[in-house]
Scaffold this motif. Structure first.
Motif, PDB file in Angstrom:
ATOM      1  N   ASP A   1       0.796  -1.242   0.000  1.00 57.72           N
ATOM      2  CA  ASP A   1       0.000   0.000   0.000  1.00 57.72           C
ATOM      3  C   ASP A   1       0.820   1.280   0.000  1.00 57.72           C
TER       4      ASP A   1
ATOM      5  N   THR B   1       2.558  -0.217  -7.108  1.00 55.79           N
ATOM      6  CA  THR B   1       1.807  -0.402  -8.348  1.00 55.79           C
ATOM      7  C   THR B   1       1.454   0.931  -8.989  1.00 55.79           C
ATOM      8  N   SER B   2       1.007   1.879  -8.159  1.00 56.49           N
ATOM      9  CA  SER B   2       0.658   3.203  -8.684  1.00 56.49           C
ATOM     10  C   SER B   2       1.855   3.853  -9.351  1.00 56.49           C
TER      11      SER B   2
ATOM     12  N   ASP C   1       1.769  14.260  -1.652  1.00 54.01           N
ATOM     13  CA  ASP C   1       0.591  15.121  -1.802  1.00 54.01           C
ATOM     14  C   ASP C   1      -0.343  14.967  -0.604  1.00 54.01           C
TER      15      ASP C   1
HETATM   16  P1  GDP Z   1       1.229  -1.129  -3.464  1.00 51.30           P
HETATM   17  O1  GDP Z   1       0.544  -2.109  -2.582  1.00 51.30           O
HETATM   18  O2  GDP Z   1       2.541  -0.694  -2.887  1.00 51.30           O
HETATM   19  O3  GDP Z   1       1.353  -1.555  -4.894  1.00 51.30           O
HETATM   20  O4  GDP Z   1       0.342   0.224  -3.423  1.00 51.30           O
HETATM   21  P2  GDP Z   1      -0.704   0.774  -4.466  1.00 51.30           P
HETATM   22  O5  GDP Z   1      -0.057   1.330  -5.665  1.00 51.30           O
HETATM   23  O6  GDP Z   1      -1.763  -0.256  -4.677  1.00 51.30           O
HETATM   24  O7  GDP Z   1      -1.290   2.011  -3.645  1.00 51.30           O
HETATM   25  C1  GDP Z   1      -1.952   1.858  -2.422  1.00 51.30           C
HETATM   26  C2  GDP Z   1      -2.911   2.984  -2.214  1.00 51.30           C
HETATM   27  O8  GDP Z   1      -2.210   4.228  -2.121  1.00 51.30           O
HETATM   28  C3  GDP Z   1      -3.892   3.131  -3.352  1.00 51.30           C
HETATM   29  O9  GDP Z   1      -5.145   3.455  -2.813  1.00 51.30           O
HETATM   30  C4  GDP Z   1      -3.330   4.282  -4.158  1.00 51.30           C
HETATM   31  O10 GDP Z   1      -4.328   4.986  -4.845  1.00 51.30           O
HETATM   32  C5  GDP Z   1      -2.700   5.138  -3.075  1.00 51.30           C
HETATM   33  N1  GDP Z   1      -1.582   5.936  -3.584  1.00 51.30           N
HETATM   34  C6  GDP Z   1      -0.527   5.479  -4.278  1.00 51.30           C
HETATM   35  N2  GDP Z   1       0.316   6.500  -4.597  1.00 51.30           N
HETATM   36  C7  GDP Z   1      -0.233   7.619  -4.093  1.00 51.30           C
HETATM   37  C8  GDP Z   1       0.154   8.999  -4.094  1.00 51.30           C
HETATM   38  O11 GDP Z   1       1.176   9.403  -4.623  1.00 51.30           O
HETATM   39  N3  GDP Z   1      -0.669   9.858  -3.439  1.00 51.30           N
HETATM   40  C9  GDP Z   1      -1.802   9.454  -2.830  1.00 51.30           C
HETATM   41  N4  GDP Z   1      -2.538  10.371  -2.212  1.00 51.30           N
HETATM   42  N5  GDP Z   1      -2.190   8.177  -2.805  1.00 51.30           N
HETATM   43  C10 GDP Z   1      -1.433   7.268  -3.430  1.00 51.30           C
END
Ligand code: GDP
Length: 476
Positions: A88, A92-93, A188
């Protein structure tokens, strides 16, 4: 690479006692049949005024000898990056945003397909991203001896800070000696506190540059697309320092990133080429799979005829699905076939070893080989009293080498579930005044489970004791 004291003495033309005495002076207490390593042997030889030479390692028929590259043939190759970090925190984002802003926009209209890796452009240079985030894939590949990552991007959410998987990721990257660039993500967000992240990372040995350390940390937001260019520029900077090079003009060598069986296309394997150039028509081997490259598709769904170092491509043409982390080598067809067969044979014997279940007859052998430290027993009997007596006496048989565990005990006939339990726990079944029912008998045969039935408790205990001590008379 090791030699017994006896052999060493005869090679040196000395008495065994002389050699043992010298070893003692070196602080090594060795007996005549004890093995000493190469280093010790060479020290010893020099003590006697001669020297020993190490024999070249024997060729392993399941390995394809590596090609040594002449340094003058090496040219620049693109860096390969893995994104790691706590769940989280935005791995991925970040991968998605980088891909969208740096691939699709520039390759107008290009539909990217997921092949397990993709390339992006920055300052006219390419960066390859492995897009299975997380260190599981990274570790799984390393466990198979594959190292494909040049640089790790560690994603840490600025509002959450260092978490358990952050630390795991740091340790994985460190043990693989892969440099880390930190992306402090989600800046952010309200409550984002990059300084706190830096503080926490410092406690784990990653000191930011602006605090006098040498770890690059870039504040980013995957959502707002801020800091991403800087992050990519830093990747290129680190890559430059790593001076990544490979020889493109030789037989291809690469690693399987992922592989699957596709209904229409057959075996589809994503390969990261690391050395040489992979071409259509090349005969290849990966793990126990071999075949000929029938077609190659890049991360933009384009058919390509060749793939150079650091290029990820989908390869069609293997006859079998290889495993992620297997290395892929282009080699002549005959070698590919022979080595694949040898690997398969080796794999079979290894599997057989693993599935070897405990039977009373071979118990001692397994104990001796050190394969058995716990003897798991399931006890079934006609009355509770017998169970207790058996249980106690069996546990009393354990010694320094083997621990006796009664993993299940019950009144009644030996049933299928007892057999399944024995199978999953590598145990054996002892029945006292009870017999296996029909299903249990069938299952035991299938699962290769040893069921022993007795009418006298003493006989049961005697057998197990004899087996543990290697004195069981073979069953006729
Ligand atoms: P992963 O488990 O590391 O792959 O994390 P994800 O990419 O699934 O992101 C987890 C959560 O954090 C999701 O709800 C994303 O929308 C949110 N998120 C990821 N990057 C950002 C960011 O730069 N800013 C904000 N506000 N939320 C983010």
């Amino acid at each position: 690479e090791s030699i017994s004291v006896k052999d060493l003495a005869s090679k040196l033309g000395r008495e065994v006692s002389e050699v043992i005495k010298k070893l003692m002076l070196l602080g090594i207490m060795a007996s005549i049949n004890q093995e000493v390593d190469f280093e010790t042997a060479s020290i010893l030889a020099s003590e006697f005024g001669t020297s020993v030479e190490e024999l070249p390692p024997e060729e392993d028929p399941t390995e394809i000898p590596e090609i040594e590259d002449d340094p003058k043939d090496l040219v620049y190759r693109h860096p390969v990056v893995t994104v790691m970090g706590h769940v989280d925190h935005g791995k991925t984002s970040l991968l998605d945003t980088i891909r969208q802003t740096n691939v699709t926009a520039q390759e107008a209209g290009g539909i990217t397909q997921h092949i397990g890796a993709y390339q992006v452009m920055c300052q006219g240079k390419k960066i390859v991203f492995l897009d299975t985030p997380g260190h599981e894939a990274f570790t799984a590949m390393r466990a198979r001896g594959a190292q494909v990552t040049d640089i790790a991007i560690l994603v840490v959410a600025a509002d959450d800070g260092v978490m358990p998987q952050t630390i795991e990721a740091i340790n994985h990257a460190k043990s693989a000696q892969v440099p880390i660039i930190v992306a402090i993500n989600k800046i952010d967000r309200e409550g984002a506190n990059p300084d706190r992240v830096k503080q926490q990372l410092s406690e784990h040995g990653l000191i930011p540059e602006d605090w006098g350390g040498d770890t690059i940390m870039v504040p980013v937001s995957a959502h707002k697309k801020t800091g991403l260019n800087e992050l990519l520029e830093m990747v290129l900077l680190v890559a430059e320092m790593l001076d990544l090079k490979a020889n493109p003009n030789r037989a291809a060598y690469g690693t399987i990133i992922e592989a699957k069986l596709d209904k229409g296309r057959g075996v589809v394997a994503t390969v990261l080429v690391q050395k040489g150039t992979l071409r259509i028509g090349d005969s290849i081997i990966a793990g126990t799979a071999f075949g000929k490259v029938r077609a190659m598709i890049n991360d933009r769904s384009e058919k390509v005829k060749k793939a150079e170092p650091s290029a990820p491509v989908e390869v069609l043409g293997l006859a079998e699905v290889p495993q992620a982390g297997d290395n892929l080598v282009a080699v002549d067809e005959k070698t590919a076939r022979i080595v694949a067969e040898k690997r398969l044979a080796k794999k079979r014997t290894e599997e057989q070893k693993q599935s070897q279940k405990v039977s009373l007859d071979e118990l001692f052998k397994q104990i001796q080989e050190g394969n058995l430290k716990d003897l798991n027993i399931i006890v079934k009997a006609d009355v509770q009293g017998s169970i207790e007596a058996l249980q106690q006496s069996l546990v009393n048989l354990q010694n320094k080498e083997v621990r006796v565990n009664i993993i299940h005990a019950g009144v009644g006939a030996i049933n299928e579930s007892d057999v399944m339990l024995a199978s999953t726990s590598n145990g054996l079944i002892i029945g006292f005044n009870v017999r296996p029912d029909g299903n249990a008998r069938k299952a035991a045969e299938n699962e290769n489970i040893d069921i022993r039935t007795y009418r006298v408790i003493y006989d049961a205990i005697n057998d197990v004791e004899a087996a543990i001590n290697g004195m069981l008379a073979p069953e006729l």
